[in-house]
Design a protein around this motif. Structure first.
Motif, PDB file in Angstrom:
ATOM      1  N   LYS A 181      -6.949  33.630  54.309  1.00 37.94           N
ATOM      2  CA  LYS A 181      -6.224  34.888  54.117  1.00 37.94           C
ATOM      3  C   LYS A 181      -6.946  36.081  54.741  1.00 37.94           C
ATOM      4  O   LYS A 181      -6.306  37.030  55.215  1.00 37.94           O
ATOM      5  CB  LYS A 181      -6.024  35.151  52.620  1.00 37.94           C
ATOM      6  CG  LYS A 181      -5.003  36.236  52.292  1.00 37.94           C
ATOM      7  CD  LYS A 181      -4.756  36.271  50.794  1.00 37.94           C
ATOM      8  CE  LYS A 181      -3.596  37.190  50.469  1.00 37.94           C
ATOM      9  NZ  LYS A 181      -3.848  38.603  50.754  1.00 37.94           N
ATOM     10  N   ALA A 182      -8.278  36.083  54.750  1.00 39.02           N
ATOM     11  CA  ALA A 182      -9.017  37.301  55.091  1.00 39.02           C
ATOM     12  C   ALA A 182      -9.709  37.276  56.449  1.00 39.02           C
ATOM     13  O   ALA A 182      -9.989  38.347  56.990  1.00 39.02           O
ATOM     14  CB  ALA A 182     -10.056  37.578  54.003  1.00 39.02           C
ATOM     15  N   VAL A 183     -10.007  36.107  56.988  1.00 40.77           N
ATOM     16  CA  VAL A 183     -10.799  36.049  58.217  1.00 40.77           C
ATOM     17  C   VAL A 183     -10.088  36.744  59.377  1.00 40.77           C
ATOM     18  O   VAL A 183     -10.705  37.488  60.148  1.00 40.77           O
ATOM     19  CB  VAL A 183     -11.139  34.590  58.574  1.00 40.77           C
ATOM     20  CG1 VAL A 183     -11.595  34.469  60.017  1.00 40.77           C
ATOM     21  CG2 VAL A 183     -12.234  34.068  57.653  1.00 40.77           C
ATOM     22  N   GLY A 184      -8.793  36.525  59.521  1.00 40.16           N
ATOM     23  CA  GLY A 184      -8.057  37.146  60.613  1.00 40.16           C
ATOM     24  C   GLY A 184      -8.106  38.662  60.555  1.00 40.16           C
ATOM     25  O   GLY A 184      -8.259  39.332  61.588  1.00 40.16           O
ATOM     26  N   TYR A 185      -7.987  39.207  59.355  1.00 40.16           N
ATOM     27  CA  TYR A 185      -8.038  40.665  59.188  1.00 40.16           C
ATOM     28  C   TYR A 185      -9.439  41.199  59.479  1.00 40.16           C
ATOM     29  O   TYR A 185      -9.597  42.201  60.183  1.00 40.16           O
ATOM     30  CB  TYR A 185      -7.615  41.024  57.764  1.00 40.16           C
ATOM     31  CG  TYR A 185      -7.708  42.494  57.441  1.00 40.16           C
ATOM     32  CD1 TYR A 185      -6.694  43.368  57.818  1.00 40.16           C
ATOM     33  CD2 TYR A 185      -8.798  43.004  56.750  1.00 40.16           C
ATOM     34  CE1 TYR A 185      -6.770  44.715  57.520  1.00 40.16           C
ATOM     35  CE2 TYR A 185      -8.885  44.351  56.454  1.00 40.16           C
ATOM     36  CZ  TYR A 185      -7.863  45.200  56.834  1.00 40.16           C
ATOM     37  OH  TYR A 185      -7.946  46.537  56.548  1.00 40.16           O
ATOM     38  N   ASN A 186     -10.447  40.539  58.945  1.00 39.74           N
ATOM     39  CA  ASN A 186     -11.817  41.011  59.136  1.00 39.74           C
ATOM     40  C   ASN A 186     -12.274  40.893  60.586  1.00 39.74           C
ATOM     41  O   ASN A 186     -13.117  41.670  61.042  1.00 39.74           O
ATOM     42  CB  ASN A 186     -12.769  40.231  58.225  1.00 39.74           C
ATOM     43  CG  ASN A 186     -12.534  40.520  56.758  1.00 39.74           C
ATOM     44  OD1 ASN A 186     -12.054  41.595  56.397  1.00 39.74           O
ATOM     45  ND2 ASN A 186     -12.844  39.564  55.897  1.00 39.74           N
ATOM     46  N   SER A 187     -11.738  39.920  61.304  1.00 37.36           N
ATOM     47  CA  SER A 187     -12.153  39.738  62.698  1.00 37.36           C
ATOM     48  C   SER A 187     -11.715  40.889  63.592  1.00 37.36           C
ATOM     49  O   SER A 187     -12.280  41.091  64.669  1.00 37.36           O
ATOM     50  CB  SER A 187     -11.602  38.419  63.247  1.00 37.36           C
ATOM     51  OG  SER A 187     -10.185  38.458  63.315  1.00 37.36           O
ATOM     52  N   VAL A 188     -10.708  41.651  63.158  1.00 36.73           N
ATOM     53  CA  VAL A 188     -10.212  42.770  63.972  1.00 36.73           C
ATOM     54  C   VAL A 188     -11.314  43.807  64.188  1.00 36.73           C
ATOM     55  O   VAL A 188     -11.450  44.386  65.270  1.00 36.73           O
ATOM     56  CB  VAL A 188      -8.979  43.404  63.310  1.00 36.73           C
ATOM     57  CG1 VAL A 188      -8.553  44.677  64.050  1.00 36.73           C
ATOM     58  CG2 VAL A 188      -7.825  42.417  63.275  1.00 36.73           C
ATOM     59  N   VAL A 189     -12.108  44.065  63.145  1.00 38.06           N
ATOM     60  CA  VAL A 189     -13.185  45.049  63.246  1.00 38.06           C
ATOM     61  C   VAL A 189     -14.187  44.618  64.312  1.00 38.06           C
ATOM     62  O   VAL A 189     -14.599  45.419  65.163  1.00 38.06           O
ATOM     63  CB  VAL A 189     -13.884  45.220  61.884  1.00 38.06           C
ATOM     64  CG1 VAL A 189     -15.046  46.204  61.995  1.00 38.06           C
ATOM     65  CG2 VAL A 189     -12.892  45.697  60.835  1.00 38.06           C
ATOM     66  N   TYR A 190     -14.573  43.354  64.278  1.00 40.04           N
ATOM     67  CA  TYR A 190     -15.545  42.856  65.245  1.00 40.04           C
ATOM     68  C   TYR A 190     -14.943  42.752  66.646  1.00 40.04           C
ATOM     69  O   TYR A 190     -15.641  42.992  67.644  1.00 40.04           O
ATOM     70  CB  TYR A 190     -16.081  41.500  64.791  1.00 40.04           C
ATOM     71  CG  TYR A 190     -16.708  41.546  63.422  1.00 40.04           C
ATOM     72  CD1 TYR A 190     -17.893  42.233  63.206  1.00 40.04           C
ATOM     73  CD2 TYR A 190     -16.102  40.931  62.332  1.00 40.04           C
ATOM     74  CE1 TYR A 190     -18.472  42.298  61.949  1.00 40.04           C
ATOM     75  CE2 TYR A 190     -16.669  40.992  61.072  1.00 40.04           C
ATOM     76  CZ  TYR A 190     -17.849  41.675  60.886  1.00 40.04           C
ATOM     77  OH  TYR A 190     -18.408  41.746  59.640  1.00 40.04           O
ATOM     78  N   LEU A 191     -13.667  42.421  66.723  1.00 38.90           N
ATOM     79  CA  LEU A 191     -13.008  42.342  68.022  1.00 38.90           C
ATOM     80  C   LEU A 191     -12.953  43.720  68.680  1.00 38.90           C
ATOM     81  O   LEU A 191     -13.185  43.853  69.882  1.00 38.90           O
ATOM     82  CB  LEU A 191     -11.599  41.773  67.860  1.00 38.90           C
ATOM     83  CG  LEU A 191     -10.783  41.583  69.141  1.00 38.90           C
ATOM     84  CD1 LEU A 191     -11.489  40.627  70.087  1.00 38.90           C
ATOM     85  CD2 LEU A 191      -9.383  41.067  68.808  1.00 38.90           C
ATOM     86  N   ALA A 192     -12.667  44.746  67.877  1.00 37.75           N
ATOM     87  CA  ALA A 192     -12.654  46.108  68.410  1.00 37.75           C
ATOM     88  C   ALA A 192     -14.031  46.515  68.918  1.00 37.75           C
ATOM     89  O   ALA A 192     -14.160  47.187  69.949  1.00 37.75           O
ATOM     90  CB  ALA A 192     -12.171  47.082  67.344  1.00 37.75           C
ATOM     91  N   SER A 193     -15.078  46.098  68.206  1.00 37.71           N
ATOM     92  CA  SER A 193     -16.444  46.410  68.639  1.00 37.71           C
ATOM     93  C   SER A 193     -16.784  45.693  69.942  1.00 37.71           C
ATOM     94  O   SER A 193     -17.441  46.259  70.817  1.00 37.71           O
ATOM     95  CB  SER A 193     -17.445  46.023  67.547  1.00 37.71           C
ATOM     96  OG  SER A 193     -17.200  46.745  66.356  1.00 37.71           O
ATOM     97  N   ILE A 194     -16.330  44.444  70.071  1.00 33.82           N
ATOM     98  CA  ILE A 194     -16.585  43.684  71.298  1.00 33.82           C
ATOM     99  C   ILE A 194     -15.883  44.340  72.483  1.00 33.82           C
ATOM    100  O   ILE A 194     -16.444  44.422  73.586  1.00 33.82           O
ATOM    101  CB  ILE A 194     -16.127  42.223  71.133  1.00 33.82           C
ATOM    102  CG1 ILE A 194     -17.001  41.503  70.101  1.00 33.82           C
ATOM    103  CG2 ILE A 194     -16.167  41.484  72.463  1.00 33.82           C
ATOM    104  CD1 ILE A 194     -16.531  40.109  69.760  1.00 33.82           C
ATOM    105  N   MET A 195     -14.669  44.829  72.252  1.00 31.67           N
ATOM    106  CA  MET A 195     -13.924  45.478  73.328  1.00 31.67           C
ATOM    107  C   MET A 195     -14.624  46.756  73.807  1.00 31.67           C
ATOM    108  O   MET A 195     -14.409  47.204  74.941  1.00 31.67           O
ATOM    109  CB  MET A 195     -12.510  45.827  72.856  1.00 31.67           C
ATOM    110  CG  MET A 195     -11.631  44.620  72.557  1.00 31.67           C
ATOM    111  SD  MET A 195     -11.271  43.592  74.011  1.00 31.67           S
ATOM    112  CE  MET A 195     -12.424  42.234  73.752  1.00 31.67           C
TER     113      MET A 195
END
Length: 310
Positions: A178-192
């Protein structure tokens, strides 16, 4: 001085209007309710004179409301479950969220990456009631999908809602889904936001993809990882009520592995109606979380000032 303040307000009025809804939310739901923490030290009885008059007229009981959490036989179980589950959620959630963000960032087809991201993001918006019924459709003793698969292979059906040994793994799996997909957005934005020239220089030096991730991506993510972990540590004594109440369907045989502070307080409040007891539990959780955040932040600041919250 007042004139300078008004000038700053007028100058930044657009930004202030943007943060106004969030500021009002915190004011009404986080700061004003703090006056009600006095109920934790009173035998609260609601009267017709209103909420505040009831607080004033209720008798002081000191720390008697806190004894509910610590003087029962379940105190160790609910504290152990709350801490161990949250530690597992923090560690596994962090690792999987970072891995997911890195994988999405490395996909060449960005349109396909957005489809994957949306698919992983969707479970976060499902209520725990719906997730609980999803789990029941898999785990039902009679018509559950898993037991039907077992029957097809000639295996004995499993009474999932009566056997506690499976539920630590089931709950961890459900919260991660339930939560991993949502939490990964923060790290994905940082990677970008990482400078692409760093990767180009690494490729010129002969670094493969794994070496680029290990030497560039992960170190650049370390500040946001530290901040997210510190925020999670502050809620380590809080449990997701919906996860531990709706998904196991409040099965009494599973209390040894599903009963946490939040569900224990809810059941006690439902049985006794003692509002002071539930307020004391909330104050205890907040106080411990505050101490943990301050302590963790001090440790991080000692070794890495840039990674600390404050």
């Amino acid at each position: 001085m007042v004139g300078g303040f008004l000038k700053d307000v007028v100058k930044n009025k657009v930004f202030l209007l943007m943060v106004l809804p969030g500021a009002l939310w915190f004011l009404f739901f986080s700061y004003i309710p703090m006056f009600g923490t006095v109920i934790a030290f009173k035998e609260y009885r609601f009267s017709r004179d209103g909420f505040w008059a009831s607080i004033v007229n209720s008798d002081w009981v000191g720390f008697d409301n806190f004894k509910f959490l610590f003087s029962t036989n379940d105190a160790y179980i609910i504290t152990r479950n709350t801490l161990l589950y949250n530690i597992a959620f923090i560690v596994l959630g962090l690792v999987l969220s970072v891995v997911m963000a890195v994988v999405l960032s490395e996909l060449v087809n960005k349109k396909l990456a957005k489809v994957y991201q949306t698919g992983m993001f969707l479970p976060y918006f499902l209520s725990w009631v719906i997730v609980g019924y999803f789990a029941f459709s898999f785990l039902s003793s009679q018509r559950g999908m898993l037991n039907q698969v077992f029957a097809y292979f000639g295996w004995e059906p499993v009474q999932w809602y009566s056997d506690p040994k499976f539920w630590p793994y089931i709950l961890i799996l459900v919260i991660l889904w339930k939560a991993v997909g949502y939490n990964s957005v923060v790290y994905l934005a940082s990677i970008m936001g990482i400078d692409k020239s760093l990767y180009e220089a690494a490729m010129i030096d002969g670094a493969n993809k794994w070496q680029q991730i290990r030497s560039i991506t992960i170190p650049m993510l370390s500040p946001i990882i530290t901040i997210m972990t510190l925020l999670a540590v502050g809620k380590i004594f809080y449990a997701d009520f919906g996860l531990f109440y709706q998904v196991p369907r409040d099965s009494g045989t599973l209390y040894s592995v599903t009963n946490v502070i939040d569900t224990y307080v809810y059941r006690g409040l439902k049985t006794t109606g003692e509002i002071g007891m539930s307020t004391a539990a909330g104050l205890y959780q907040s106080l411990v979380g505050f101490i943990l955040v301050i302590t963790s932040n001090a440790i991080v600041r000692k070794y890495n000032k840039d990674g600390a919250l404050f």
